[in-house]
Design a protein around this motif. Structure first.
Motif, mmCIF file in Angstrom:
data_model
loop_
_atom_site.group_PDB
_atom_site.id
_atom_site.type_symbol
_atom_site.label_atom_id
_atom_site.label_comp_id
_atom_site.label_asym_id
_atom_site.label_seq_id
_atom_site.Cartn_x
_atom_site.Cartn_y
_atom_site.Cartn_z
ATOM 1 N N THR A 1 14.434 1.812 1.229
ATOM 2 C CA THR A 1 14.949 2.920 2.032
ATOM 3 C C THR A 1 13.917 3.283 3.091
ATOM 4 N N PRO A 2 14.330 3.978 4.129
ATOM 5 C CA PRO A 2 13.356 4.435 5.128
ATOM 6 C C PRO A 2 12.252 5.297 4.500
ATOM 7 N N GLU A 3 12.604 6.082 3.495
ATOM 8 C CA GLU A 3 11.619 6.923 2.828
ATOM 9 C C GLU A 3 10.581 6.075 2.084
ATOM 10 N N GLU A 4 11.036 5.005 1.447
ATOM 11 C CA GLU A 4 10.104 4.121 0.740
ATOM 12 C C GLU A 4 9.171 3.418 1.725
ATOM 13 N N ARG A 5 9.706 3.021 2.854
ATOM 14 C CA ARG A 5 8.861 2.407 3.891
ATOM 15 C C ARG A 5 7.830 3.407 4.420
ATOM 16 N N GLU A 6 8.265 4.636 4.617
ATOM 17 C CA GLU A 6 7.363 5.682 5.099
ATOM 18 C C GLU A 6 6.252 5.947 4.076
ATOM 19 N N ARG A 7 6.595 5.981 2.804
ATOM 20 C CA ARG A 7 5.586 6.176 1.753
ATOM 21 C C ARG A 7 4.577 5.029 1.776
ATOM 22 N N GLY A 8 5.055 3.808 1.985
ATOM 23 C CA GLY A 8 4.166 2.659 2.077
ATOM 24 C C GLY A 8 3.223 2.766 3.266
ATOM 25 N N GLU A 9 3.735 3.285 4.378
ATOM 26 C CA GLU A 9 2.891 3.488 5.561
ATOM 27 C C GLU A 9 1.823 4.540 5.291
ATOM 28 N N ARG A 10 2.195 5.605 4.566
ATOM 29 C CA ARG A 10 1.201 6.637 4.219
ATOM 30 C C ARG A 10 0.133 6.063 3.295
ATOM 31 N N LEU A 11 0.548 5.226 2.342
ATOM 32 C CA LEU A 11 -0.421 4.592 1.445
ATOM 33 C C LEU A 11 -1.375 3.709 2.243
ATOM 34 N N GLY A 12 -0.839 2.904 3.142
ATOM 35 C CA GLY A 12 -1.683 2.045 3.963
ATOM 36 C C GLY A 12 -2.684 2.842 4.782
ATOM 37 N N GLY A 13 -2.226 3.941 5.363
ATOM 38 C CA GLY A 13 -3.117 4.798 6.147
ATOM 39 C C GLY A 13 -4.206 5.421 5.292
ATOM 40 N N LEU A 14 -3.836 5.861 4.098
ATOM 41 C CA LEU A 14 -4.814 6.440 3.180
ATOM 42 C C LEU A 14 -5.874 5.410 2.802
ATOM 43 N N LEU A 15 -5.451 4.203 2.509
ATOM 44 C CA LEU A 15 -6.402 3.159 2.129
ATOM 45 C C LEU A 15 -7.335 2.811 3.291
ATOM 46 N N ARG A 16 -6.793 2.700 4.486
ATOM 47 C CA ARG A 16 -7.638 2.417 5.662
ATOM 48 C C ARG A 16 -8.662 3.527 5.874
ATOM 49 N N GLU A 17 -8.198 4.764 5.757
ATOM 50 C CA GLU A 17 -9.081 5.913 5.936
ATOM 51 C C GLU A 17 -10.186 5.913 4.866
ATOM 52 N N ALA A 18 -9.812 5.694 3.617
ATOM 53 C CA ALA A 18 -10.788 5.705 2.520
ATOM 54 C C ALA A 18 -11.755 4.529 2.620
ATOM 55 N N ARG A 19 -11.292 3.424 3.158
ATOM 56 C CA ARG A 19 -12.143 2.238 3.291
ATOM 57 C C ARG A 19 -13.251 2.486 4.300
ATOM 58 N N GLY A 20 -12.979 3.303 5.311
ATOM 59 C CA GLY A 20 -13.993 3.647 6.303
ATOM 60 C C GLY A 20 -14.588 2.408 6.942
ATOM 61 N N GLY A 21 -15.914 2.291 6.897
ATOM 62 C CA GLY A 21 -16.610 1.171 7.511
ATOM 63 C C GLY A 21 -16.724 -0.056 6.630
#
Length: 83
Positions: A7-27
């Motif tokens: 669903t669009p909501e599931e895709r959006e949740r996946g995008e939020r997860l990806g963003g969180l992981l990128r942010e937490a990964r930092g450098g």
């Protein structure tokens, strides 16, 4: 096996997860974080870019541990927001 479309909501949740992981990964590099989590860098890349928006629980748990995130924080930041 035919997979039910996300669903669009599931895709959006996946995008939020990806963003969180990128942010937490930092450098830190993708290779470094993926190795710490016991995953391939390609798997992490797919999750971060949303190409794998519904990773398995233990994959998310391993990434959270490698990045110093609590699972509660991951759920809070990635859960679907009610309308």
């Amino acid at each position: 096996m035919v997979r039910t479309p996300l669903t669009p909501e599931e895709r959006e949740r996946g995008e939020r997860l990806g963003g969180l992981l990128r942010e937490a990964r930092g450098g830190r590099s993708m290779v470094e974080v993926a190795a710490a989590a016991g995953l391939s860098a390609e798997t992490l890349r797919k999750i971060e870019t949303g190409r794998a928006p519904t990773p398995a629980f233990f994959t998310v748990a391993a990434l959270a541990q490698a990045l110093g995130l609590s699972l509660d924080d991951v759920v809070r930041r990635c859960a679907l927001v009610p309308a």
